[in-house]
Every structure is written in structure tokens, then in C-alpha cells.
Design a protein around this motif. Structure first.
Motif, PDB file in Angstrom:
ATOM      1  N   GLU A  73       0.675  -0.963   0.074  1.00  0.00           N
ATOM      2  CA  GLU A  73      -0.627  -0.134   0.708  1.00  0.00           C
ATOM      3  C   GLU A  73       1.249   1.425   0.076  1.00  0.00           C
ATOM      4  N   GLN A  74       1.973   1.588   1.112  1.00  0.00           N
ATOM      5  CA  GLN A  74       2.593   2.459   0.558  1.00  0.00           C
ATOM      6  C   GLN A  74       3.237   2.761  -0.627  1.00  0.00           C
ATOM      7  N   ASP A  75       4.303   1.796  -0.900  1.00  0.00           N
ATOM      8  CA  ASP A  75       4.614   1.577  -2.672  1.00  0.00           C
ATOM      9  C   ASP A  75       3.724   2.154  -3.392  1.00  0.00           C
ATOM     10  N   GLU A  76       2.327   2.011  -3.539  1.00  0.00           N
ATOM     11  CA  GLU A  76       1.444   2.294  -4.512  1.00  0.00           C
ATOM     12  C   GLU A  76       1.131   3.729  -3.673  1.00  0.00           C
ATOM     13  N   TYR A  77       0.837   4.142  -2.942  1.00  0.00           N
ATOM     14  CA  TYR A  77       0.743   5.595  -2.478  1.00  0.00           C
ATOM     15  C   TYR A  77       1.927   6.575  -3.067  1.00  0.00           C
ATOM     16  N   GLU A  78       3.224   5.588  -3.181  1.00  0.00           N
ATOM     17  CA  GLU A  78       4.480   6.937  -3.323  1.00  0.00           C
ATOM     18  C   GLU A  78       4.373   6.442  -5.295  1.00  0.00           C
ATOM     19  N   ARG A  79       3.832   5.675  -5.576  1.00  0.00           N
ATOM     20  CA  ARG A  79       3.360   5.590  -7.062  1.00  0.00           C
ATOM     21  C   ARG A  79       2.378   6.138  -7.090  1.00  0.00           C
ATOM     22  N   GLU A  80       1.237   6.428  -6.798  1.00  0.00           N
ATOM     23  CA  GLU A  80       0.577   7.442  -7.353  1.00  0.00           C
ATOM     24  C   GLU A  80       0.483   8.897  -7.073  1.00  0.00           C
ATOM     25  N   GLY A  81       1.796   9.604  -6.285  1.00  0.00           N
ATOM     26  CA  GLY A  81       2.245  10.633  -6.007  1.00  0.00           C
ATOM     27  C   GLY A  81       0.858  11.259  -4.679  1.00  0.00           C
ATOM     28  N   ILE A  82       0.748  10.266  -3.910  1.00  0.00           N
ATOM     29  CA  ILE A  82      -0.427  10.574  -2.814  1.00  0.00           C
ATOM     30  C   ILE A  82       0.742  10.495  -1.350  1.00  0.00           C
ATOM     31  N   LYS A  83      -0.359  12.321  -0.868  1.00  0.00           N
ATOM     32  CA  LYS A  83       0.558  11.986   0.576  1.00  0.00           C
ATOM     33  C   LYS A  83       0.037  11.576   1.442  1.00  0.00           C
ATOM     34  N   TRP A  84       0.795  10.908   2.423  1.00  0.00           N
ATOM     35  CA  TRP A  84       0.722   9.738   3.342  1.00  0.00           C
ATOM     36  C   TRP A  84       1.607  10.081   4.439  1.00  0.00           C
ATOM     37  N   SER A  85       2.059   9.275   5.319  1.00  0.00           N
ATOM     38  CA  SER A  85       2.847   9.538   6.344  1.00  0.00           C
ATOM     39  C   SER A  85       3.268   7.967   6.309  1.00  0.00           C
ATOM     40  N   PHE A  86       4.836   7.627   6.403  1.00  0.00           N
ATOM     41  CA  PHE A  86       5.595   6.172   6.444  1.00  0.00           C
ATOM     42  C   PHE A  86       4.856   6.380   7.954  1.00  0.00           C
ATOM     43  N   ILE A  87       4.167   4.065   7.802  1.00  0.00           N
ATOM     44  CA  ILE A  87       4.519   3.924   8.207  1.00  0.00           C
ATOM     45  C   ILE A  87       5.826   2.347   9.242  1.00  0.00           C
ATOM     46  N   SER A  88       6.200   2.618   9.934  1.00  0.00           N
ATOM     47  CA  SER A  88       7.322   2.109  10.461  1.00  0.00           C
ATOM     48  C   SER A  88       6.511   0.684  10.639  1.00  0.00           C
ATOM     49  N   PHE A  89       7.578  -0.453  10.078  1.00  0.00           N
ATOM     50  CA  PHE A  89       6.981  -2.106  11.082  1.00  0.00           C
ATOM     51  C   PHE A  89       8.203  -2.457  10.471  1.00  0.00           C
ATOM     52  N   PRO A  90       8.167  -3.731  11.543  1.00  0.00           N
ATOM     53  CA  PRO A  90       9.257  -4.771  11.792  1.00  0.00           C
ATOM     54  C   PRO A  90       9.494  -5.471  10.909  1.00  0.00           C
ATOM     55  N   ASP A  91      10.680  -6.047   9.966  1.00  0.00           N
ATOM     56  CA  ASP A  91      10.412  -7.414   9.729  1.00  0.00           C
ATOM     57  C   ASP A  91      11.063  -8.358   9.989  1.00  0.00           C
ATOM     58  N   ASN A  92      10.479  -9.168  10.049  1.00  0.00           N
ATOM     59  CA  ASN A  92      10.528 -10.926  11.486  1.00  0.00           C
ATOM     60  C   ASN A  92      10.955 -11.578   9.882  1.00  0.00           C
ATOM     61  N   GLN A  93      11.405 -11.793   9.169  1.00  0.00           N
ATOM     62  CA  GLN A  93      12.526 -12.338   8.960  1.00  0.00           C
ATOM     63  C   GLN A  93      13.313 -13.282   8.983  1.00  0.00           C
ATOM     64  N   ASP A  94      13.691 -12.356  10.551  1.00  0.00           N
ATOM     65  CA  ASP A  94      14.729 -13.044  10.972  1.00  0.00           C
ATOM     66  C   ASP A  94      13.927 -13.989  11.718  1.00  0.00           C
ATOM     67  N   VAL A  95      13.195 -14.422  12.441  1.00  0.00           N
ATOM     68  CA  VAL A  95      12.404 -14.925  13.718  1.00  0.00           C
ATOM     69  C   VAL A  95      12.902 -16.463  12.098  1.00  0.00           C
ATOM     70  N   LEU A  96      11.887 -15.607  11.223  1.00  0.00           N
ATOM     71  CA  LEU A  96      11.676 -17.004  10.547  1.00  0.00           C
ATOM     72  C   LEU A  96      12.698 -17.915  10.493  1.00  0.00           C
ATOM     73  N   ASP A  97      13.976 -17.308   9.681  1.00  0.00           N
ATOM     74  CA  ASP A  97      15.098 -17.909   9.704  1.00  0.00           C
ATOM     75  C   ASP A  97      15.314 -18.447  10.843  1.00  0.00           C
ATOM     76  N   LEU A  98      15.316 -17.735  12.067  1.00  0.00           N
ATOM     77  CA  LEU A  98      15.492 -18.980  13.746  1.00  0.00           C
ATOM     78  C   LEU A  98      15.326 -20.328  13.936  1.00  0.00           C
ATOM     79  N   ILE A  99      13.971 -19.723  13.108  1.00  0.00           N
ATOM     80  CA  ILE A  99      12.988 -20.441  13.286  1.00  0.00           C
ATOM     81  C   ILE A  99      12.351 -22.440  12.386  1.00  0.00           C
ATOM     82  N   TRP A 100      13.270 -22.027  10.916  1.00  0.00           N
ATOM     83  CA  TRP A 100      12.671 -22.434   9.848  1.00  0.00           C
ATOM     84  C   TRP A 100      14.383 -22.734   9.101  1.00  0.00           C
ATOM     85  N   LYS A 101      14.743 -21.374   8.791  1.00  0.00           N
ATOM     86  CA  LYS A 101      15.814 -21.958   8.157  1.00  0.00           C
ATOM     87  C   LYS A 101      16.983 -23.404   7.569  1.00  0.00           C
ATOM     88  N   LYS A 102      16.798 -24.044   7.041  1.00  0.00           N
ATOM     89  CA  LYS A 102      18.090 -24.173   6.284  1.00  0.00           C
ATOM     90  C   LYS A 102      19.017 -24.298   7.506  1.00  0.00           C
TER      91      LYS A 102
END
Length: 184
Positions: A73-102
Motif C-alpha cells: 500500500e505504501q509503495d502504491e501511494y508513492e507511485r500514485e503521488g498520494i501524500k501520506w505518513s510513512f508507517i514503520s513496521f518490523p521485519d520479522n524475517q530473522d525470526v522466521l530464519d531462526l525457526i526454519w532456515k535450512k
């Protein structure tokens, strides 16, 4: 939710069609918004193999939600030039890797343990302490090691897991009779 539902109330007229305007209509002609909590994250007094599997699935759901709802959604807002406030959200890939990574994920270490002869929950616990200590989302302090436990810092917080039963539950072998029946 009540406030939003009140603001989108639609009065039915003789010409109204159910679902007009993309709104869900009740029998009384009211549009409603429902909330569904799909993140059934589990943290109990004692957490075992089942909770780790459930929480892994919830981590994957959280990542999909972050990617497809927030990031896209944030990428689409940027493409369409819509003014908005960035919402930061955590990336949890490191937790997924900790549990499952080969190679070094908790569940892959458990699978390796289950394939080796003579393994126990203690050998599994020792293996994860050796391989995962120092990883950012992994915790194994002195008390936890003594109790054969470990902690994972999930998106929803720290969960401490007890390794008792991990090896047996992961093997989940079919009874010999059932295997013979399936092979016949």
C-alpha cells in the motif's frame, strides 16, 4: 468498530440492491465492518513444540500481512503521488530464519536430531544452544539452559519454550501396524 459501522449505515430503498457500493448489508439494510483476529499467537506458562509451530505460522502470517497490506500500500501511494505518513513496521524475517532456515533453524536442527540415532530432548537442547546462542532473536540464559528451555523474541514478544517432548513430537511416527497396512 461501532463508530465506523454507524457512519456507513445504508438505508434500503425500493431500488437498493444488496451489496450495492461494495458494502455488506445486513437484513436491516445496515452496512457493517467486522474484525477478524487471524493472529492466534500463543504464549502459555509452559510452551512446547506445538506452540513453536503455531507461533512460526503466525510469524509467517505477520510477514505476509506486513508485505501485502502495509508495504505494498505504501509503495502504491508513492507511485500514485498520494501524500501520506510513512508507517514503520518490523521485519520479522530473522525470526522466521531462526525457526526454519535450512542449516541452522530450530526446526531444521530438530529434524537433524530426529534422523540421528540415540537423540533425546537433551541432545536437541544442547545442539540449539551450541548453534544458536548469540543469534539476535534467540535467548538461552543460565536458568533456561539448566531447565532445557530457550526463548524466541517473536513479533508479539518473548516466548520461552520447554524442549521436553520436542524430539518425540517431531518424529510422530506411525505405529508399525499402520505402516505395514499402508505398505500392503
Amino acid at each position: 468498530v461501532r463508530s465506523i459501522n454507524a457512519s456507513i449505515t445504508v438505508k434500503k430503498t425500493a431500488t437498493s440492491k444488496p451489496g450495492a457500493g461494495g458494502r455488506a448489508l445486513t437484513d436491516k439494510g445496515n452496512a457493517v465492518i467486522g474484525v477478524l483476529d487471524i493472529f492466534g499467537f500463543e504464549s502459555f506458562k509452559v510452551n512446547s513444540f506445538e506452540q513453536l509451530c503455531i507461533n512460526y505460522c503466525n510469524e509467517a502470517l505477520q510477514q505476509q500481512f506486513n508485505l501485502f497490506v502495509l508495504k505494498n500500500e505504501q509503495d502504491e501511494y508513492e507511485r500514485e503521488g498520494i501524500k501520506w505518513s510513512f508507517i514503520s513496521f518490523p521485519d520479522n524475517q530473522d525470526v522466521l530464519d531462526l525457526i526454519w532456515k535450512k542449516g541452522f533453524g530450530i526446526l531444521n536442527i530438530l529434524d537433524d536430531q530426529c534422523r540421528a540415532p540415540g537423540t533425546t530432548d537433551k541432545t536437541f537442547a544442547n545442539d540449539i544452544y551450541q548453534k544458536l546462542t548469540g543469534k539476535p532473536r534467540f535467548e538461552a540464559n543460565f536458568r533456561q539452559v539448566g531447565a532445557r528451555q530457550f526463548g524466541v523474541f517473536h513479533y508479539a514478544g518473548l516466548v520461552e519454550y520447554d524442549t521436553d517432548g520436542f524430539v518425540e513430537k517431531n518424529r510422530d511416527e506411525l505405529p508399525r501396524e499402520a505402516t505395514e497396512l499402508l505398505l500392503s
